[in-house]
Design an enzyme around this catalytic site. Structure first.
Site, PDB file in Angstrom:
ATOM      1  N   SER A  60      26.768  30.787 -22.136  1.00 25.60           N
ATOM      2  CA  SER A  60      27.559  30.208 -21.056  1.00 25.60           C
ATOM      3  C   SER A  60      27.655  31.210 -19.916  1.00 25.60           C
ATOM      4  O   SER A  60      27.738  32.427 -20.149  1.00 25.60           O
ATOM      5  CB  SER A  60      28.961  29.868 -21.560  1.00 25.60           C
ATOM      6  OG  SER A  60      28.920  28.945 -22.619  1.00 25.60           O
ATOM      7  N   ALA A 113      32.673  25.349 -19.555  1.00 27.31           N
ATOM      8  CA  ALA A 113      33.545  24.180 -19.448  1.00 27.31           C
ATOM      9  C   ALA A 113      35.010  24.592 -19.553  1.00 27.31           C
ATOM     10  O   ALA A 113      35.866  24.087 -18.810  1.00 27.31           O
ATOM     11  CB  ALA A 113      33.200  23.168 -20.537  1.00 27.31           C
ATOM     12  N   HIS A 154      27.548  18.380 -23.465  1.00 25.13           N
ATOM     13  CA  HIS A 154      26.414  17.729 -24.135  1.00 25.13           C
ATOM     14  C   HIS A 154      26.483  16.204 -23.994  1.00 25.13           C
ATOM     15  O   HIS A 154      27.090  15.675 -23.074  1.00 25.13           O
ATOM     16  CB  HIS A 154      26.302  18.205 -25.577  1.00 25.13           C
ATOM     17  CG  HIS A 154      26.104  19.695 -25.700  1.00 25.13           C
ATOM     18  ND1 HIS A 154      25.198  20.394 -24.945  1.00 25.13           N
ATOM     19  CD2 HIS A 154      26.731  20.628 -26.473  1.00 25.13           C
ATOM     20  CE1 HIS A 154      25.250  21.686 -25.251  1.00 25.13           C
ATOM     21  NE2 HIS A 154      26.180  21.851 -26.155  1.00 25.13           N
TER      22      HIS A 154
END
Length: 286
Positions: A60, A113, A154
């Protein structure tokens, strides 16, 4: 010609499978390198990167703030949310103020996220209730009452309506509105600095060739990727891959790099990460 086996970590998801199709099937030249593919969820890969375990890894962008001393960013392999991204969903549509008082299921605290969620809420993680749930169990967490809201990454971003859920906020769309249309930087590939500069450059070229091969042989690469799509119908698998493997994936470009800088700089000023890391890309430092 190099002769070395390198560990390559990536997620068991259709977008990563699509990206590495050419490499996994030995359809691109590897110039003597061999790659040991290690498939693990992104939170696990983020944690492994903090320990410097893998030679090359998907991580990430959030996690890069903690590993920039050990890893350099590869110029290709990015997942960027260009007008879309991680989604907050619930059984009924909730306002931001209402969500601050609810339990949120999140796919990992080092995911981009989760960092975007904190920026959007205007609150650090310590000020709202959240529970870490494997990304593919977030729907179940909502339905069972473990959480009121789910933060989707996803393919759940395409199937939440089938679960009877409603969209409360798309964090990628929000980021674009707030940042001159820039994409939300979600994931990237990194390479360990224990490898010398010529090897880093050679690996960067190999991974870029794999991505380009998949884009040029889309049907075959999609067929390979669908085995990781968790029963996602072919049309949705195609749509999902198209969202996260595209021109941004071949190279961040100036806008992609600026978005990473802005994302991590805002996070640092909000007290969400310890520092704004220097963005070191293979081939340049900027």
């Amino acid at each position: 010609m190099f002769c070395q086996t390198l560990t390559l970590g990536h997620s068991p998801d259709p977008d990563d499978a699509f990206m590495f199709y050419g490499l996994a099937k030995e359809l691109v030249a590897t110039h003597g390198f061999k790659f040991e593919h290690i498939l693990q969820d992104i939170q696990t890969l983020n944690e492994r990167a903090t320990r410097g375990e893998l030679d090359i890894s998907a991580i990430s962008v959030h996690a890069y703030a903690y590993v920039s001393d050990q890893y350099a960013l590869l110029p290709s392999g990015a997942s960027m949310g260009d007008g879309y991204g991680p989604m907050l969903v619930a059984r009924t549509r909730l306002t931001k103020d209402e969500m601050r008082r609810k339990r949120i299921a999140v796919p990992g605290t080092m995911t981009s996220a989760f960092l975007a969620l904190q920026l959007w809420l205007g609150q650090p993680a310590s000020q709202f209730e959240h529970r870490v749930v494997p990304f593919d169990q977030i729907f179940q967490a909502i339905h069972s009452g473990v959480a009121d809201i789910g933060l989707l990454i996803h393919e759940g971003q395409l199937t939440y309506r089938q679960e009877g859920l409603q969209l409360c906020e798309d964090l990628g769309a929000w980021w674009g509105r707030e940042n001159d249309g820039l994409p939300l930087p979600l994931g990237g590939n990194v390479i360990h600095k224990r490898l010398d500069l010529p090897k880093r450059k050679a690996v960067a070229d190999i991974l870029a060739a794999s991505i380009r091969y998949s884009l040029d042989h889309r049907a075959e690469a999609l067929q390979h990727a669908r085995q990781y799509a968790r029963d996602l119908p072919a049309d949705l698998a195609d749509q999902f891959v198209g969202r996260y493997v595209n021109h941004w994936t071949l190279d961040y470009g100036p806008k992609g790099r600026e978005s990473i800088r802005r994302f991590l700089d805002r996070a640092h000023h909000a007290g969400l990460i310890p520092r704004t890391p220097d963005l070191e890309f293979v081939g340049t430092i900027s």
